[in-house]
Design an enzyme around this catalytic site. Structure first.
Site, PDB file in Angstrom:
ATOM      1  N   SER A  13      -3.607 -24.447   9.718  1.00 20.11           N
ATOM      2  CA  SER A  13      -2.589 -23.509  10.200  1.00 20.11           C
ATOM      3  C   SER A  13      -2.140 -22.642   9.039  1.00 20.11           C
ATOM      4  CB  SER A  13      -1.386 -24.282  10.744  1.00 20.11           C
ATOM      5  OG  SER A  13      -0.263 -23.420  10.776  1.00 20.11           O
ATOM      6  N   HIS A  38      -6.108 -21.616  12.505  1.00 22.22           N
ATOM      7  CA  HIS A  38      -5.041 -21.773  13.507  1.00 22.22           C
ATOM      8  C   HIS A  38      -3.924 -20.783  13.181  1.00 22.22           C
ATOM      9  CE1 HIS A  38      -2.777 -24.075  16.530  1.00 22.22           C
ATOM     10  NE2 HIS A  38      -1.727 -23.965  15.733  1.00 22.22           N
ATOM     11  N   ASP A  40      -0.285 -19.393  14.219  1.00 20.52           N
ATOM     12  CA  ASP A  40       0.946 -19.742  14.930  1.00 20.52           C
ATOM     13  C   ASP A  40       1.841 -18.531  15.159  1.00 20.52           C
ATOM     14  OD1 ASP A  40       0.822 -22.638  15.309  1.00 20.52           O
ATOM     15  OD2 ASP A  40       0.830 -22.757  13.118  1.00 20.52           O
ATOM     16  N   MET A  42       5.301 -17.177  16.698  1.00 19.73           N
ATOM     17  CA  MET A  42       6.645 -17.622  17.120  1.00 19.73           C
ATOM     18  C   MET A  42       7.548 -16.406  17.267  1.00 19.73           C
ATOM     19  SD  MET A  42       7.127 -20.851  14.574  1.00 19.73           S
ATOM     20  CE  MET A  42       5.789 -21.993  14.232  1.00 19.73           C
ATOM     21  N   HIS A  76      -2.083 -19.833  18.706  1.00 20.50           N
ATOM     22  CA  HIS A  76      -1.129 -20.727  19.375  1.00 20.50           C
ATOM     23  C   HIS A  76       0.145 -19.925  19.638  1.00 20.50           C
ATOM     24  CE1 HIS A  76       1.650 -24.517  18.817  1.00 20.50           C
ATOM     25  NE2 HIS A  76       1.716 -24.004  20.039  1.00 20.50           N
ATOM     26  N   MET A  78       3.762 -19.402  20.763  1.00 13.10           N
ATOM     27  CA  MET A  78       5.044 -20.065  21.026  1.00 13.10           C
ATOM     28  C   MET A  78       6.034 -18.950  21.309  1.00 13.10           C
ATOM     29  SD  MET A  78       4.669 -22.836  17.960  1.00 13.10           S
ATOM     30  CE  MET A  78       3.403 -21.833  17.173  1.00 13.10           C
ATOM     31  N   MET A 147       1.132 -31.196  21.095  1.00 13.81           N
ATOM     32  CA  MET A 147       2.014 -31.065  19.937  1.00 13.81           C
ATOM     33  C   MET A 147       2.472 -32.450  19.498  1.00 13.81           C
ATOM     34  SD  MET A 147       2.084 -27.903  19.274  1.00 13.81           S
ATOM     35  CE  MET A 147       3.162 -28.099  17.852  1.00 13.81           C
ATOM     36  N   PHE A 153       8.228 -25.178  13.215  1.00 15.90           N
ATOM     37  CA  PHE A 153       8.141 -25.221  11.754  1.00 15.90           C
ATOM     38  C   PHE A 153       6.981 -26.089  11.288  1.00 15.90           C
ATOM     39  CE2 PHE A 153      12.481 -24.398  12.989  1.00 15.90           C
ATOM     40  CZ  PHE A 153      12.798 -23.289  12.220  1.00 15.90           C
ATOM     41  N   GLY A 155       5.349 -28.616   8.279  1.00 15.78           N
ATOM     42  CA  GLY A 155       5.889 -29.622   7.364  1.00 15.78           C
ATOM     43  C   GLY A 155       6.720 -30.710   8.009  1.00 15.78           C
ATOM     44  N   ASP A 189      -1.615 -30.983  16.972  1.00 19.39           N
ATOM     45  CA  ASP A 189      -0.976 -30.047  16.038  1.00 19.39           C
ATOM     46  C   ASP A 189       0.383 -30.580  15.593  1.00 19.39           C
ATOM     47  OD1 ASP A 189       0.053 -27.832  14.718  1.00 19.39           O
ATOM     48  OD2 ASP A 189       0.039 -26.507  16.458  1.00 19.39           O
ATOM     49  N   GLY A 190       0.517 -30.808  14.284  1.00 18.82           N
ATOM     50  CA  GLY A 190       1.814 -31.158  13.716  1.00 18.82           C
ATOM     51  C   GLY A 190       1.796 -32.461  12.942  1.00 18.82           C
ATOM     52  N   GLY A 191       2.070 -32.373  11.648  1.00 17.14           N
ATOM     53  CA  GLY A 191       2.208 -33.573  10.825  1.00 17.14           C
ATOM     54  C   GLY A 191       0.918 -34.316  10.562  1.00 17.14           C
ATOM     55  N   SER A 212       0.641 -27.828   6.241  1.00 14.55           N
ATOM     56  CA  SER A 212       1.137 -28.204   4.915  1.00 14.55           C
ATOM     57  C   SER A 212       0.206 -29.176   4.192  1.00 14.55           C
ATOM     58  CB  SER A 212       2.538 -28.798   5.041  1.00 14.55           C
ATOM     59  OG  SER A 212       2.574 -29.808   6.027  1.00 14.55           O
TER      60      SER A 212
HETATM   61  C1  DX5 Z   1       4.327 -26.005  14.499  1.00  9.30           C
HETATM   62  C2  DX5 Z   1       3.002 -25.288  14.426  1.00  9.30           C
HETATM   63  C3  DX5 Z   1       1.983 -26.010  13.631  1.00  9.30           C
HETATM   64  C4  DX5 Z   1       2.360 -26.238  12.203  1.00  9.30           C
HETATM   65  C5  DX5 Z   1       1.554 -27.342  11.622  1.00  9.30           C
HETATM   66  O1  DX5 Z   1       5.146 -25.362  15.388  1.00  9.30           O
HETATM   67  O2  DX5 Z   1       2.469 -25.076  15.716  1.00  9.30           O
HETATM   68  O3  DX5 Z   1       0.704 -25.393  13.715  1.00  9.30           O
HETATM   69  O4  DX5 Z   1       2.246 -25.112  11.411  1.00  9.30           O
HETATM   70  O5  DX5 Z   1       2.001 -27.559  10.332  1.00  9.30           O
HETATM   71  P1  DX5 Z   1       1.987 -28.989   9.643  1.00  9.30           P
HETATM   72  O6  DX5 Z   1       0.558 -29.410   9.582  1.00  9.30           O
HETATM   73  O7  DX5 Z   1       2.582 -28.726   8.323  1.00  9.30           O
HETATM   74  O8  DX5 Z   1       2.801 -29.897  10.525  1.00  9.30           O
HETATM   75 ZN    ZN Z   2       0.302 -24.490  15.993  1.00  8.90          ZN
END
Ligand code: DX5
Ligand code: ZN
Length: 238
Positions: A13, A38, A40, A42, A76, A78, A147, A153, A155, A189-191, A212
């Site tokens: 991402s 990827h 993102d 928003m 993606h 949002m 998700m 966000f 991280g 996606d995420g963490g 991250s």
């Molecule tokens: C969160 C995003 C993710 C995010 C992933 O809303 O959709 O794509 O950037 O970032 P990490 O891998 O740091 O969780």
């Molecule tokens: Zn994403």
């Protein structure tokens, strides 16, 4: 299981990349072994953050290459509403566009609009969105994105209950594959980090977004290689 025959995809991402030099960043991460980018999007309305749109997608498009071929830009969304901006992303070079069902008044129509614009279509489920939402739309989707954090966000920490949800969606997609022959990717996606990607793969995901964990490191190749070997080990492929 269908998940284990599908090549694994690592999709960094760019939310965690250096925005002052995005072209160089996407080139570097693809050269380091990533498969997709990827992207993102928003809107400070559907989620409490504001990022990038079609102009930036168009600007990075010439840099998103891998081994002499175009690599996928995985958008993606949002944002709410989603429909109006879909043709703009398709023109800007997006290959796959995913959105959250809560953001569309007519989910089937939005999925059809994405495909009509020449892109693959994806549906995204938030941690609190039940998987039952998927069943009416499976033939219209190329990818399901789960998700594993609340969107907005980079991280954040991976929500552990996602593992069970991945297993349930994997089962649903495998049954759908057996019945129809249609293969649908399962993205998370995420963490995602080196220390949990193996469990996520073992639960049945085949496409991994990591922001991250990759862009926060000095050596992208080292982290991507380690992620792949963690997956291979968890899937018993070593
Ligand atoms: C969160 C995003 C993710 C995010 C992933 O809303 O959709 O794509 O950037 O970032 P990490 O891998 O740091 O969780
Ligand atoms: Zn994403």
């Amino acid at each position: 299981m269908a998940s284990q025959n599908t090549p694994l995809v690592i999709a960094p991402s760019i939310l965690s990349a250096d925005f002052a030099c995005l072209g160089t960043e996407v080139q570097a991460v693809l050269k380091a072994g990533a498969d997709w980018i990827h992207f993102d999007v928003m809107d400070n309305h559907f989620v409490p953050n504001l990022t990038i749109g079609p102009l930036v997608c168009e600007a990075i498009r010439p840099h998103v290459h891998k081994d002499g071929h175009l690599a996928m830009i995985d958008v993606h969304l949002m944002i709410e509403p989603v429909e109006r901006i879909i043709p703009d992303f398709a023109k800007a070079g997006a290959n796959l566009i995913s959105f959250h069902p809560e953001a569309s008044k007519d989910v089937a129509k939005t999925l059809q609009l994405i495909r009509a614009n020449g892109c693959q279509a994806g549906l995204v489920l938030n941690p609190a969105t039940p998987i039952e939402v998927l069943s009416s739309y499976l033939e219209l989707v190329d990818l399901v994105l789960l998700m594993s954090v609340n969107p907005g966000f980079g991280g954040q920490a991976f929500i552990p209950s996602t593992l069970e949800k991945i297993k349930q969606v994997r089962q649903l997609l495998d049954i759908h594959y057996t019945q129809t022959g249609q293969e649908i990717r399962l993205e998370v996606d995420g963490g995602i980090k080196v220390d949990n990607i193996g469990a996520i793969a073992a639960a049945g995901a085949n496409t991994f977004v990591a922001g991250s964990a990759i862009f926060g490191q000095a050596n992208y190749a080292e982290i991507i290689t380690t992620m792949r070997s963690e997956c291979a080990q968890a899937l018993g492929q070593t």
